[in-house]
Design an enzyme around this catalytic site. Sequence first.
Site, mmCIF file in Angstrom:
data_model
loop_
_atom_site.group_PDB
_atom_site.id
_atom_site.type_symbol
_atom_site.label_atom_id
_atom_site.label_comp_id
_atom_site.label_asym_id
_atom_site.label_seq_id
_atom_site.Cartn_x
_atom_site.Cartn_y
_atom_site.Cartn_z
ATOM 1 N N GLY A 275 0.796 -1.358 -0.044
ATOM 2 C CA GLY A 275 0.100 -0.105 -0.012
ATOM 3 C C GLY A 275 0.702 1.475 -0.086
ATOM 4 O O GLY A 275 0.505 2.261 0.455
ATOM 5 N N SER A 276 1.908 1.304 -0.893
ATOM 6 C CA SER A 276 2.599 2.637 -0.748
ATOM 7 C C SER A 276 2.048 3.560 -1.559
ATOM 8 O O SER A 276 2.128 4.953 -1.298
ATOM 9 C CB SER A 276 4.056 2.196 -1.181
ATOM 10 O OG SER A 276 4.076 2.092 -2.578
ATOM 11 N N ASN B 16 -7.076 3.063 -11.506
ATOM 12 C CA ASN B 16 -6.277 1.843 -11.341
ATOM 13 C C ASN B 16 -4.853 2.601 -11.668
ATOM 14 O O ASN B 16 -4.767 3.506 -12.463
ATOM 15 C CB ASN B 16 -6.349 0.772 -12.051
ATOM 16 C CG ASN B 16 -5.482 -0.386 -11.806
ATOM 17 O OD1 ASN B 16 -4.931 -0.526 -10.471
ATOM 18 N ND2 ASN B 16 -4.924 -1.148 -12.654
ATOM 19 N N HIS C 155 -1.052 1.328 -13.265
ATOM 20 C CA HIS C 155 -0.299 0.170 -13.582
ATOM 21 C C HIS C 155 1.266 0.589 -13.893
ATOM 22 O O HIS C 155 1.443 1.938 -14.444
ATOM 23 C CB HIS C 155 -0.745 -0.186 -14.930
ATOM 24 C CG HIS C 155 -0.193 -1.236 -15.590
ATOM 25 N ND1 HIS C 155 -0.452 -2.709 -15.102
ATOM 26 C CD2 HIS C 155 0.550 -1.456 -16.763
ATOM 27 C CE1 HIS C 155 0.460 -3.519 -15.853
ATOM 28 N NE2 HIS C 155 0.896 -2.721 -16.630
HETATM 29 C C1 GRF Z 1 2.501 -0.662 -7.966
HETATM 30 O O1 GRF Z 1 3.573 -0.780 -8.926
HETATM 31 C C2 GRF Z 1 1.195 -0.603 -8.928
HETATM 32 O O2 GRF Z 1 1.533 0.038 -10.064
HETATM 33 C C3 GRF Z 1 0.914 -1.969 -9.416
HETATM 34 O O3 GRF Z 1 0.832 -2.575 -7.897
HETATM 35 C C4 GRF Z 1 2.037 -1.887 -7.157
HETATM 36 C C5 GRF Z 1 1.587 -1.778 -5.716
HETATM 37 O O4 GRF Z 1 2.402 -1.053 -4.915
HETATM 38 N N1 GRF Z 1 -0.651 -2.102 -9.511
HETATM 39 P P1 GRF Z 1 1.884 -0.653 -3.685
HETATM 40 O O5 GRF Z 1 1.041 -1.622 -2.750
HETATM 41 O O6 GRF Z 1 1.083 0.723 -3.813
HETATM 42 O O7 GRF Z 1 3.322 -0.364 -2.752
#
Ligand code: GRF
Length: 205
Positions: free
Chosen positions: A27-28, A121, A123
């Site tokens: 969840g960064s 979303n 990506h």
């Molecule tokens: C990110 O690279 C996002 O683009 C992808 O999953 C990763 C999630 O990272 N969908 P975080 O959980 O927000 O740290």
Amino acid sequence: MFKRLKSVLSPQSSAAVRIVILISSKGSNMRAILTKIREGKLNASCTLVLSDREAKGLEVAKAFGVKAELFPKRKEETREQFDTRLATRLKAEKPTLVVCAGYLKIITQPLLAAFPQRILNIHPSLLPAFPGLKAQKQALDYGVKYTGCTIHIVDSGVDTGKILAQAVVPVKKGDTEETLSRRILKAEHDTYWRAIANYLRSIKP
Ligand code: GRF
């Protein structure tokens, strides 16, 4: 474990715009969005963070003073049945936007229909290049010199929805999946909240 931070429900809780965030792991991106809300740079309130699996991000959300819930798929449920139940749970929050931030489940029709054009979303590639899993590895394997991240509206395809924002990230000599992912993630953190803010302005909730 996490220092309690000033709640992001206050003082913006009176903000007209309510968002919910779906996560599956650390969840960064969610943390970056909650930080911008707390700083008053993103004018919204996050009323719920929900994860479909045990996730460190749930604790992070709680530390921000945000309601955080585990919402796993039941074994006997189809994806559509799960998304129907999820839609009912999310509707109760009356959100303007559903923000997916590292949410790993494919979103099916019942959820799309409940929030048309309102699910976003992020990506880790410059779509339409390298959709789906392991986008950073796909970019390295292909040998592109630039990749990045994309924020898009979720539709029924995999990473095919309307593009709202992108950030370009260079691929450096000697990059591994890990070093490239880290550089892309940094760009994600700076791009997602801006894209949310711009999209909210464009739909005038
Ligand atoms: C990110 O690279 C996002 O683009 C992808 O999953 C990763 C999630 O990272 N969908 P975080 O959980 O927000 O740290």
